[in-house]
Design a protein around this motif. Structure first.
Motif, PDB file in Angstrom:
ATOM      1  N   ALA A  24       0.843  -1.208   0.000  1.00 12.86           N
ATOM      2  CA  ALA A  24       0.000   0.000   0.000  1.00 12.86           C
ATOM      3  C   ALA A  24       0.873   1.251   0.000  1.00 12.86           C
ATOM      4  CB  ALA A  24      -0.938  -0.016   1.207  1.00 12.86           C
ATOM      5  N   GLU A  25       1.968   1.210   0.744  1.00 16.67           N
ATOM      6  CA  GLU A  25       2.890   2.356   0.804  1.00 16.67           C
ATOM      7  C   GLU A  25       3.514   2.626  -0.566  1.00 16.67           C
ATOM      8  OE1 GLU A  25       4.671   5.572   2.548  1.00 16.67           O
ATOM      9  OE2 GLU A  25       3.319   4.223   3.607  1.00 16.67           O
ATOM     10  N   GLN A  26       3.889   1.578  -1.288  1.00 20.11           N
ATOM     11  CA  GLN A  26       4.450   1.755  -2.630  1.00 20.11           C
ATOM     12  C   GLN A  26       3.413   2.334  -3.593  1.00 20.11           C
ATOM     13  OE1 GLN A  26       5.706  -2.363  -2.913  1.00 20.11           O
ATOM     14  NE2 GLN A  26       7.872  -1.738  -2.979  1.00 20.11           N
ATOM     15  N   ILE A  27       2.186   1.871  -3.474  1.00 23.09           N
ATOM     16  CA  ILE A  27       1.100   2.401  -4.312  1.00 23.09           C
ATOM     17  C   ILE A  27       0.890   3.877  -3.996  1.00 23.09           C
ATOM     18  CG2 ILE A  27      -1.389   2.269  -4.765  1.00 23.09           C
ATOM     19  CD1 ILE A  27      -1.058  -0.828  -4.222  1.00 23.09           C
ATOM     20  N   TYR A  28       0.866   4.204  -2.709  1.00 24.26           N
ATOM     21  CA  TYR A  28       0.697   5.591  -2.265  1.00 24.26           C
ATOM     22  C   TYR A  28       1.790   6.488  -2.852  1.00 24.26           C
ATOM     23  CZ  TYR A  28       0.720   9.553   0.972  1.00 24.26           C
ATOM     24  OH  TYR A  28       0.737  10.808   1.523  1.00 24.26           O
ATOM     25  N   LYS A  29       3.044   6.040  -2.796  1.00 29.07           N
ATOM     26  CA  LYS A  29       4.160   6.836  -3.332  1.00 29.07           C
ATOM     27  C   LYS A  29       4.047   7.025  -4.840  1.00 29.07           C
ATOM     28  CE  LYS A  29       7.450   5.771   0.321  1.00 29.07           C
ATOM     29  NZ  LYS A  29       8.645   5.018   0.714  1.00 29.07           N
ATOM     30  N   LYS A  30       3.601   5.988  -5.549  1.00 35.97           N
ATOM     31  CA  LYS A  30       3.421   6.101  -6.998  1.00 35.97           C
ATOM     32  C   LYS A  30       2.303   7.090  -7.327  1.00 35.97           C
ATOM     33  CE  LYS A  30       5.258   1.685  -8.561  1.00 35.97           C
ATOM     34  NZ  LYS A  30       6.092   2.090  -9.685  1.00 35.97           N
ATOM     35  N   LEU A  31       1.243   7.092  -6.514  1.00 38.26           N
ATOM     36  CA  LEU A  31       0.159   8.046  -6.717  1.00 38.26           C
ATOM     37  C   LEU A  31       0.652   9.480  -6.494  1.00 38.26           C
ATOM     38  CD1 LEU A  31      -2.749   6.088  -5.023  1.00 38.26           C
ATOM     39  CD2 LEU A  31      -2.622   6.725  -7.444  1.00 38.26           C
ATOM     40  N   ALA A  41      -4.753   6.738   3.970  1.00 46.15           N
ATOM     41  CA  ALA A  41      -5.978   6.069   4.447  1.00 46.15           C
ATOM     42  C   ALA A  41      -6.923   5.775   3.278  1.00 46.15           C
ATOM     43  CB  ALA A  41      -6.681   6.918   5.494  1.00 46.15           C
ATOM     44  N   THR A  42      -6.988   6.691   2.324  1.00 48.17           N
ATOM     45  CA  THR A  42      -7.824   6.488   1.134  1.00 48.17           C
ATOM     46  C   THR A  42      -7.276   5.340   0.298  1.00 48.17           C
ATOM     47  OG1 THR A  42      -8.446   8.812   1.096  1.00 48.17           O
ATOM     48  CG2 THR A  42      -8.736   7.591  -0.947  1.00 48.17           C
ATOM     49  N   VAL A  43      -5.961   5.230   0.211  1.00 48.87           N
ATOM     50  CA  VAL A  43      -5.349   4.126  -0.532  1.00 48.87           C
ATOM     51  C   VAL A  43      -5.775   2.798   0.094  1.00 48.87           C
ATOM     52  CG1 VAL A  43      -3.170   3.002  -1.165  1.00 48.87           C
ATOM     53  CG2 VAL A  43      -3.405   5.485  -1.381  1.00 48.87           C
ATOM     54  N   TYR A  44      -5.683   2.689   1.409  1.00 41.77           N
ATOM     55  CA  TYR A  44      -6.087   1.454   2.086  1.00 41.77           C
ATOM     56  C   TYR A  44      -7.573   1.152   1.851  1.00 41.77           C
ATOM     57  CZ  TYR A  44      -1.693   0.688   4.549  1.00 41.77           C
ATOM     58  OH  TYR A  44      -0.381   0.413   4.851  1.00 41.77           O
ATOM     59  N   ARG A  45      -8.427   2.166   1.947  1.00 44.72           N
ATOM     60  CA  ARG A  45      -9.860   1.965   1.704  1.00 44.72           C
ATOM     61  C   ARG A  45     -10.108   1.507   0.268  1.00 44.72           C
ATOM     62  NH1 ARG A  45     -10.446   6.518   4.772  1.00 44.72           N
ATOM     63  NH2 ARG A  45     -10.622   7.856   2.948  1.00 44.72           N
TER      64      ARG A  45
END
Length: 124
Positions: A24-31, A41-45
């Motif tokens: 999730a952290e990697q996805i968040y950084k790419k976003l 928190a939105t990424v996790y949801r």
């Protein structure tokens, strides 16, 4: 009915454009690199929603969750040296046949292999 937001679409896009598993952290950084206005928190949801919709799969390794596009065979290899996770396509028996033979309704399955990847093996 799920509301399809731009952030949900962007999260799905990140997972589908990547060949390997992402946390999730990697996805968040790419976003963030794409200048998306989204919080962790939105990424996790969104990941939870996308799993529920059957669009992505989740794998847990060493107490960390990783995500990949769906469908995927649910078989994966984890390198014990570098932590790389690879999807593996293995022809397995038909789930309907297994359900009838075993007498259970199989909803999902996972198979993991652990060892050393080819790159790390060369370095040994």
């Amino acid at each position: 009915m799920q509301r399809w937001t731009p952030q949900l679409s962007s999260t799905l896009g990140i997972v589908y454009e990547t060949e390997h598993f992402l946390s999730a952290e990697q996805i968040y950084k790419k976003l963030l690199q794409k200048e998306e206005n989204v919080g962790i928190a939105t990424v996790y949801r969104n990941l939870k929603k996308l799993i529920g919709l059957g669009l992505i799969s989740e794998v847990t390794w060493k107490d960390e969750k990783y995500y990949t596009r769906h469908p995927f065979s649910n078989a994966f290899f984890i390198c014990e040296k570098c932590g790389k996770m690879l999807r593996i396509d293995i022809p397995l028996a038909d789930q309907n046949y297994l359900s009838k033979e075993v007498g259970l309704h199989i909803k999902r399955w996972k198979m993991s292999f652990e060892g050393v990847c080819e790159e790390c093996e060369r370095c040994i």
